[in-house]
Motif scaffolding. Structure first.
Motif, short mmCIF file in Angstrom:
data_model
loop_
_atom_site.label_atom_id
_atom_site.label_comp_id
_atom_site.label_asym_id
_atom_site.label_seq_id
_atom_site.Cartn_x
_atom_site.Cartn_y
_atom_site.Cartn_z
N GLY A 153 0.82 -1.22 0.00
CA GLY A 153 0.00 0.00 0.00
C GLY A 153 0.85 1.26 0.00
O GLY A 153 1.81 1.38 0.78
N ILE A 154 0.52 2.19 -0.89
CA ILE A 154 1.24 3.46 -1.00
C ILE A 154 0.23 4.61 -1.02
O ILE A 154 -0.74 4.56 -1.78
CB ILE A 154 2.10 3.53 -2.29
N LYS A 155 0.47 5.62 -0.19
CA LYS A 155 -0.35 6.83 -0.24
C LYS A 155 0.38 7.87 -1.08
O LYS A 155 1.54 8.18 -0.82
CB LYS A 155 -0.60 7.39 1.16
N MET A 156 -0.30 8.40 -2.09
CA MET A 156 0.27 9.46 -2.90
C MET A 156 -0.48 10.77 -2.60
O MET A 156 -1.71 10.79 -2.62
CB MET A 156 0.20 9.15 -4.39
N ARG A 199 -6.53 22.27 -4.60
CA ARG A 199 -5.15 22.49 -4.18
C ARG A 199 -4.46 21.20 -3.78
O ARG A 199 -3.23 21.12 -3.77
CB ARG A 199 -5.13 23.43 -2.97
N GLU A 200 -5.25 20.21 -3.37
CA GLU A 200 -4.68 18.98 -2.84
C GLU A 200 -5.48 17.77 -3.34
O GLU A 200 -6.68 17.86 -3.59
CB GLU A 200 -4.71 18.99 -1.31
N ALA A 201 -4.78 16.65 -3.48
CA ALA A 201 -5.42 15.38 -3.84
C ALA A 201 -4.64 14.25 -3.17
O ALA A 201 -3.40 14.26 -3.17
CB ALA A 201 -5.45 15.18 -5.35
N PHE A 202 -5.38 13.30 -2.62
CA PHE A 202 -4.76 12.18 -1.90
C PHE A 202 -5.37 10.87 -2.38
O PHE A 202 -6.58 10.78 -2.57
CB PHE A 202 -4.99 12.33 -0.39
N GLY A 203 -4.54 9.88 -2.57
CA GLY A 203 -5.05 8.59 -3.00
C GLY A 203 -4.24 7.45 -2.41
O GLY A 203 -3.05 7.60 -2.11
N LEU A 240 9.52 7.48 -11.08
CA LEU A 240 8.55 8.04 -12.03
C LEU A 240 7.85 9.24 -11.42
O LEU A 240 7.66 10.27 -12.10
CB LEU A 240 7.54 6.95 -12.42
N VAL A 241 7.45 9.15 -10.15
CA VAL A 241 6.78 10.26 -9.48
C VAL A 241 7.70 11.48 -9.44
O VAL A 241 7.29 12.60 -9.75
CB VAL A 241 6.35 9.86 -8.05
N ASP A 242 8.97 11.26 -9.08
CA ASP A 242 9.92 12.38 -9.03
C ASP A 242 10.11 13.02 -10.39
O ASP A 242 10.13 14.25 -10.51
CB ASP A 242 11.27 11.88 -8.50
N GLU A 243 10.22 12.19 -11.42
CA GLU A 243 10.44 12.71 -12.77
C GLU A 243 9.25 13.52 -13.26
O GLU A 243 9.41 14.64 -13.78
CB GLU A 243 10.73 11.55 -13.72
N LEU A 244 8.05 12.95 -13.08
CA LEU A 244 6.86 13.66 -13.55
C LEU A 244 6.59 14.92 -12.72
O LEU A 244 6.14 15.94 -13.26
CB LEU A 244 5.64 12.74 -13.51
N THR A 245 6.87 14.86 -11.44
CA THR A 245 6.69 16.04 -10.59
C THR A 245 7.58 17.18 -11.07
O THR A 245 7.14 18.34 -11.17
CB THR A 245 6.99 15.71 -9.12
N GLU A 246 8.82 16.87 -11.37
CA GLU A 246 9.73 17.91 -11.86
C GLU A 246 9.27 18.46 -13.21
O GLU A 246 9.36 19.66 -13.47
CB GLU A 246 11.15 17.34 -11.97
N THR A 247 8.74 17.58 -14.06
CA THR A 247 8.22 18.03 -15.35
C THR A 247 7.05 18.98 -15.17
O THR A 247 6.99 20.05 -15.79
CB THR A 247 7.78 16.82 -16.19
N VAL A 299 4.61 16.37 -4.73
CA VAL A 299 3.97 15.07 -4.84
C VAL A 299 4.81 14.10 -4.03
O VAL A 299 5.99 13.91 -4.31
CB VAL A 299 3.85 14.58 -6.30
N THR A 300 4.20 13.56 -3.00
CA THR A 300 4.94 12.65 -2.11
C THR A 300 4.27 11.29 -2.07
O THR A 300 3.06 11.17 -2.27
CB THR A 300 5.00 13.22 -0.68
N ILE A 301 5.07 10.27 -1.82
CA ILE A 301 4.55 8.92 -1.64
C ILE A 301 5.11 8.37 -0.34
O ILE A 301 6.24 8.66 0.06
CB ILE A 301 4.88 8.00 -2.83
#
Length: 487
Positions: free
Chosen positions: A203-206, A260-264, A279-286, A300-302
């Motif tokens: 389980g991962i919370k993003m 402003r915020e989204a959690f999943g 992937l999260v880090d790369e897309l966040t920077e993009t 964006v944190t996981i």
């Protein structure tokens, strides 16, 4: 000076300080309505509360002003309840923790409620004044404006007697508003079945945080990001490349606030966790690069979280993800007739799953000053979500307010402003849903205008009101009432 009530003009800020102590989020307005009724009664003025929750207070003309046209000062009592995720605050029971920050008044981690609390305070200050000259006066304080304009819709014809409506819900001092956009809510509902979590998943919370949000009408042209769009952009890539699965989603909070915020909660194969993080880090920077001017604090944190009980079935996840990615959002078209004005926009405000009902709600607010353009936008949103298998409904439609450049109150206020401040105020329409459109439909003979002090970032915890402009707003209101035309 460290107290709100001590700011000048004290007659306005003193009332606003009282309002700050009274919880008044939309749909929980009983306390502020009862307070407003007591306010009128304590002044010995005719006061009533109607079935829709609107409060009307009447004050007779001051001596020598009886032949002036009757004026209705109008504002709404509710406020948008938005707070930072790390702020402990219950909008139903807690007062607003406001403070003076240089030239501004703002709140500690929550919306301030200057929208429309300052306008309401000024209207009530007029009622309290013993030396202000004015003709026959009514104050109309409407209910539940922020989530559906319920009070304006519920107001009955014939209740009010005045001929001029002065709305106090605009947010730029030195500007007079003579028109506004209409709006409509779009709701898409997905039903899903639960699937078991495959072996070897964790389980991962993003979390998508740090975005500015703001008013989905006033701020939509600022190019700010949408947390729901960011979340599903990442999920779309992660689902295709790494088979990441969705268990639940909670994005945004109010239709009229840019999310402003989204959690999943996600399920990620243990073997892919490091790849997912990369992937999260790369897309966040993009995305941060794309939104560098408007969302410098986007995060964006996981993190590992409690294993979800079940997953949203894969087909629904894919359909939902593609629909959110494809859904129109933001400015759709600028106005051809008024430079710098947004004509049509939409805000994909809420995406929220319900594990008990096995549904996912997607909610948007569409705005347009052109009815046919709003209808076209509705058909586009309906097509996207129905193709994805959702049930789409529309509700809460309200009309726009067509400018009347021959308005007598517009001419009066232009002349008064020029005499007091040495310049002509700008004449504008607003890409937001002022109640004037609805109220004008019930009272078609009204001459209407809207003005207010400078408020920045309404509908977000960054909301603030400029102190100097409140003084000008108050002085302008008093001078206007003294110069209302004869009947």
């Amino acid at each position: 000076m460290n107290k709100i009530k001590d700011i000048q003009p004290a007659e306005v800020w003193g009332i606003f300080d009282q309002i700050l102590q009274i919880p008044r989020p939309s749909n929980h307005e009983e306390k502020i309505q009862d307070w407003a009724v007591r306010f009128g009664n304590n002044l010995g003025l005719e006061t009533l509360k109607d079935e829709a929750g609107n409060v009307v207070i009447r004050k007779p003309a001051t001596p020598g002003m009886e032949t002036r046209k009757g004026v209705i000062l109008q504002g709404h009592l509710d406020m948008v309840p938005q707070k930072n995720s790390d702020k402990e605050h219950d909008f139903i029971s807690d007062p607003i923790d406001a403070f003076i920050d240089g030239e501004w008044v703002t709140a500690n981690g929550t919306t301030l409620g200057a929208d429309n609390g300052i306008g309401v305070s000024a209207a009530l200050a007029v009622l309290s004044s013993k030396n202000l000259k004015h003709g026959p006066l009514e104050v109309l304080l409407t209910a539940t404006e922020e989530t559906g304009m319920d009070g304006a819709n519920g107001l009955k014809a014939g209740v009010l007697k005045g001929e001029i409506l002065i709305n106090t819900d605009s947010e730029d001092e030195g500007e007079l508003y003579v028109g506004c956009a209409g709006g409509e809510d779009a709701t898409a509902l997905f039903s899903y079945t639960e699937e078991e979590i495959p072996a070897g998943f964790t389980g991962i919370k993003m979390s998508v945080t740090g975005m500015k949000g703001g008013h989905s009408g006033m701020d939509i042209a600022l190019g700010r990001g949408n947390a729901n769009k960011v979340f599903f952009r990442i999920l779309n890539a992660a689902g295709e490349k790494l088979g990441v699965r969705l268990a639940s989603i909670d994005g945004g909070g109010l239709r009229n606030a840019i999310p402003r915020e989204a959690f999943g909660v996600l399920a990620v194969s243990e073997a892919s966790v490091s790849d997912f993080a990369a992937l999260v880090d790369e897309l966040t920077e993009t995305i941060k690069h794309e939104l560098s001017a408007t969302e410098p604090d986007l995060k964006v944190t996981i993190e590992q979280t409690e294993f979800p009980a079940a997953l949203i079935d894969k087909k629904t996840q894919e359909s939902l993800t593609m629909a959110v990615v494809a859904c129109p959002n933001g400015v759709i078209r600028m106005s051809d007739s008024m430079k710098g004005l947004v004509e049509t926009s939409t805000n994909l405000a809420i995406i929220k799953s319900d594990t008990e009902k096995k549904t996912i709600l997607c909610a948007a607010l569409m705005r347009s000053s052109v009815d046919s353009a709003k209808e076209d936008l509705a058909s586009r949103i309906k097509a996207v979500f129905e193709l994805a298998g959702a049930k789409v409904t529309f509700s809460g439609s309200y009309p726009g307010w067509k400018p009347n450049m021959d308005s007598a109150i517009l001419k009066t206020m232009q002349e008064v402003y020029h005499e007091k401040f040495g310049k002509i105020p700008e004449i504008k329409a607003i890409h937001a849903g002022l109640e004037c459109g609805i109220l004008g439909g019930k009272y078609p003979g009204w001459d209407m205008i809207s003005f207010g002090p400078t408020i920045r970032f309404p509908h977000s915890p960054d909301e603030k009101v400029n102190v100097e402009t409140v003084q000008k707003f108050w002085d302008f209101m008093k001078a206007t009432l003294e110069n209302i035309p004869e009947k």
